[in-house]
Write an enzyme that holds these catalytic residues in place. Structure first.
Site, PDB file in Angstrom:
ATOM      1  N   PHE A  73       1.823  -8.281  10.870  1.00  0.00           N
ATOM      2  CA  PHE A  73       1.947  -6.818  10.960  1.00  0.00           C
ATOM      3  C   PHE A  73       1.006  -6.114   9.987  1.00  0.00           C
ATOM      4  O   PHE A  73       0.764  -4.916  10.130  1.00  0.00           O
ATOM      5  CB  PHE A  73       3.367  -6.371  10.569  1.00  0.00           C
ATOM      6  CG  PHE A  73       4.459  -6.770  11.500  1.00  0.00           C
ATOM      7  CD1 PHE A  73       4.768  -5.996  12.604  1.00  0.00           C
ATOM      8  CD2 PHE A  73       5.205  -7.912  11.264  1.00  0.00           C
ATOM      9  CE1 PHE A  73       5.816  -6.352  13.455  1.00  0.00           C
ATOM     10  CE2 PHE A  73       6.246  -8.272  12.100  1.00  0.00           C
ATOM     11  CZ  PHE A  73       6.549  -7.491  13.208  1.00  0.00           C
ATOM     12  N   TYR A 104      -9.713   2.852  13.440  1.00  0.00           N
ATOM     13  CA  TYR A 104      -8.469   2.060  13.430  1.00  0.00           C
ATOM     14  C   TYR A 104      -8.431   1.117  14.626  1.00  0.00           C
ATOM     15  O   TYR A 104      -8.263  -0.099  14.477  1.00  0.00           O
ATOM     16  CB  TYR A 104      -7.244   2.987  13.441  1.00  0.00           C
ATOM     17  CG  TYR A 104      -5.977   2.278  13.875  1.00  0.00           C
ATOM     18  CD1 TYR A 104      -5.381   1.310  13.060  1.00  0.00           C
ATOM     19  CD2 TYR A 104      -5.387   2.545  15.120  1.00  0.00           C
ATOM     20  CE1 TYR A 104      -4.231   0.632  13.472  1.00  0.00           C
ATOM     21  CE2 TYR A 104      -4.236   1.874  15.530  1.00  0.00           C
ATOM     22  CZ  TYR A 104      -3.671   0.924  14.705  1.00  0.00           C
ATOM     23  OH  TYR A 104      -2.539   0.248  15.121  1.00  0.00           O
ATOM     24  N   THR A 161      -2.090  -3.369  19.364  1.00  0.00           N
ATOM     25  CA  THR A 161      -1.713  -2.032  19.834  1.00  0.00           C
ATOM     26  C   THR A 161      -2.392  -1.708  21.172  1.00  0.00           C
ATOM     27  O   THR A 161      -3.493  -2.219  21.453  1.00  0.00           O
ATOM     28  CB  THR A 161      -2.140  -0.980  18.779  1.00  0.00           C
ATOM     29  OG1 THR A 161      -2.073   0.324  19.341  1.00  0.00           O
ATOM     30  CG2 THR A 161      -3.582  -1.197  18.305  1.00  0.00           C
ATOM     31  N   ASP A 162      -1.762  -0.815  21.939  1.00  0.00           N
ATOM     32  CA  ASP A 162      -2.382  -0.370  23.197  1.00  0.00           C
ATOM     33  C   ASP A 162      -3.670   0.425  22.935  1.00  0.00           C
ATOM     34  O   ASP A 162      -4.484   0.599  23.850  1.00  0.00           O
ATOM     35  CB  ASP A 162      -1.386   0.452  24.034  1.00  0.00           C
ATOM     36  CG  ASP A 162      -0.887   1.718  23.357  1.00  0.00           C
ATOM     37  OD1 ASP A 162      -1.253   1.985  22.194  1.00  0.00           O
ATOM     38  OD2 ASP A 162      -0.102   2.456  23.998  1.00  0.00           O
ATOM     39  N   GLU A 163      -3.855   0.887  21.694  1.00  0.00           N
ATOM     40  CA  GLU A 163      -5.035   1.720  21.420  1.00  0.00           C
ATOM     41  C   GLU A 163      -6.344   0.948  21.555  1.00  0.00           C
ATOM     42  O   GLU A 163      -7.414   1.552  21.663  1.00  0.00           O
ATOM     43  CB  GLU A 163      -4.942   2.361  20.024  1.00  0.00           C
ATOM     44  CG  GLU A 163      -3.722   3.250  19.914  1.00  0.00           C
ATOM     45  CD  GLU A 163      -3.774   4.247  18.766  1.00  0.00           C
ATOM     46  OE1 GLU A 163      -4.839   4.424  18.164  1.00  0.00           O
ATOM     47  OE2 GLU A 163      -2.720   4.853  18.500  1.00  0.00           O
ATOM     48  N   LYS A 185      -8.570  -3.069  14.996  1.00  0.00           N
ATOM     49  CA  LYS A 185      -7.518  -3.872  15.645  1.00  0.00           C
ATOM     50  C   LYS A 185      -8.125  -4.698  16.794  1.00  0.00           C
ATOM     51  O   LYS A 185      -7.758  -5.853  16.996  1.00  0.00           O
ATOM     52  CB  LYS A 185      -6.406  -2.964  16.184  1.00  0.00           C
ATOM     53  CG  LYS A 185      -5.589  -2.237  15.128  1.00  0.00           C
ATOM     54  CD  LYS A 185      -4.786  -3.152  14.224  1.00  0.00           C
ATOM     55  CE  LYS A 185      -3.629  -3.843  14.932  1.00  0.00           C
ATOM     56  NZ  LYS A 185      -2.808  -4.643  13.982  1.00  0.00           N
ATOM     57  N   THR A 208       0.870  -1.182   0.000  1.00  0.00           N
ATOM     58  CA  THR A 208       0.000   0.000   0.000  1.00  0.00           C
ATOM     59  C   THR A 208       0.906   1.231   0.000  1.00  0.00           C
ATOM     60  O   THR A 208       2.130   1.111  -0.064  1.00  0.00           O
ATOM     61  CB  THR A 208      -0.857   0.049   1.292  1.00  0.00           C
ATOM     62  OG1 THR A 208       0.025   0.249   2.409  1.00  0.00           O
ATOM     63  CG2 THR A 208      -1.681  -1.215   1.481  1.00  0.00           C
TER      64      THR A 208
END
Ligand code: NAD
Ligand code: TDX
Length: 339
Positions: free
Chosen positions: A81, A150, A125-127, A154, A37
């Site tokens: 990833f 996003y 991710t921590d998000e 995830k 991408t």
């Protein structure tokens, strides 16, 4: 583990991880599957192209037939990833985020199951935990509360990994890391965006009041943590990864400006990101205690090293900072900043 499939290996963390794996695991072959991408760039791996243990395959993780062919050749472990990774883009359109981050992960899980893959590491991710107030840290048992398309995509992928392990006995593990920085990070993310803007003599667009907090880790430390999880992690487990380095965006910006020899007039406060998470902070005691991992890099040293890398690799980032991104940022945030 003999043959490792790395998806999204042409992006920022993936390319650093491919290099880390080839350097640290002499007997492992690495296959990098990446659809390239806007964020994927084979130049990120030009130094390992000649390594006989490394193969690149151009393709999409949502392509089940391709995954069958690839895994049919024998893959022992997968590290995923591949993702759409930028929060601001997900606020413009969530479709590519759901397609790659959710459907792509589901296709990978199914293909890995069909072909008897022994270990599967989902790079999360921590998000996914949402936003913290002034106190506390995310642990692995903090409830998921993602706030952007996003992080929602995830979190959905994490839940699929959990369910495949719980109900189907699939050998999935999940890592949740804080904000990374280092070489090859696409200059839409705050550190390379600000560095390259300053190199170009432009201002840096700081969102809102600049007091949102992020917890920073050098990408090499994240790669070493992922290596430890792949090798020694327990199946079905989640591992938080972080380096105890909380900074407000304003403090971070001041350090970047100082490292570039500019002054604070370079800061331009712009409209805040919608839904902007206020604070992230990671409790990484589980991976430190159980797997013996700890970060090896000090923030100021690693930031200085990152500044040098961007200064020395102008060709790499100049091409990327095209008119299209500039237009997008101007429209979204106004002011003179942006890519
Ligand atoms: P990146 O955007 O730099 O790279 C993503 C890579 O995935 C690119 O090479 C892209 O071409 C590839 N890709 C995208 N869609 C694909 C598809 N459908 N099929 C195959 N390849 C595809 O991202 P990054 O910052 O390196 O992040 C890598 C992973 O780590 C992501 O899953 C992200 O959620 C996670 N993560 C990132 C951070 C961070 O600070 N950057 C922190 C924690 C976790
Ligand atoms: O121009 C900017 N100005 C600004 O103030 C940009 C791009 C960002 N920011 C702020 C927003 C955040 O508080 O800086 C902070 C960091 O922003 P990003 O670099 O966009 O990262 P973030 O949104 O925190 O998400 C990153 O870390 C977790 C990665 O992009 C994700 O992929 C990862 O999961």
């Amino acid at each position: 583990m003999k043959r490792l499939l790395v998806t999204g290996g042409a992006g920022f963390i993936g390319s650093n991880f491919v290099r880390w794996a080839l350097r640290n695991w002499a007997d492992v072959d690495v296959v990098n599957l990446d659809v390239l991408t806007y964020a994927g760039n084979l130049a990120n791996l030009s130094d390992v192209e000649g390594d006989g243990r490394y193969t690149f395959m151009h393709g999409d993780i949502t392509d089940a037939a391709l995954l069958d062919r690839l895994m049919g050749e024998g893959i022992d472990a997968v590290i995923n990833f591949a993702a759409e990774s930028h929060v601001d883009r997900s606020l413009m359109s969530s479709e590519p985020f759901v397609r790659t981050n959710v459907v792509g992960t589901q296709q990978l899980l199914d293909a890995a199951r069909r072909h008897g893959v022994e270990r599967f590491l989902q790079v999360s991710t921590d998000e996914v935990y949402g936003s913290l107030g002034a106190e506390g840290e995310f642990t692995e048992t903090t409830p998921l509360c993602p706030n952007s398309p996003y992080s929602a995509s995830k979190a959905a992928a994490d839940l699929l990994c959990h369910a495949y392990h719980h109900s189907l006995g699939f050998p999935a593990m999940i890592s949740r890391c804080s904000n990374n920085y280092g070489p090859y990070q696409f200059p839409e993310k705050v550190i390379p965006l600000f560095l390259t803007n300053l190199f170009e003599g432009r201002k840096v667009p700081l969102y809102g009041d600049g007091l949102n907090v992020r917890d920073w880790i050098y990408v090499e430390d994240h790669c070493a943590a992922l290596g430890a999880i792949l090798e020694k992690g327990s199946l079905g487990e989640v591992y938080n990864v972080g380096a105890d380095c909380e900074l407000t965006n304003l403090d971070l910006t001041k350090r970047i400006i100082a490292a570039c020899g500019r002054d604070e007039d370079s800061i331009e406060y712009v409209k805040d990101r919608p839904g902007h998470d206020r604070r992230y902070a990671i409790d990484s005691s589980k991976i430190r205690g159980e797997l013996g991992w700890s970060p090896a890099h000090d923030f100021d040293d690693a930031l200085a090293r990152t500044v040098r890398w961007y200064r020395d690799h102008e060709d790499w980032w100049r091409g990327i900072k095209s008119g299209e991104y500039r237009e997008y940022y101007q429209k979204q945030y106004g002011g003179g900043g942006g890519v």
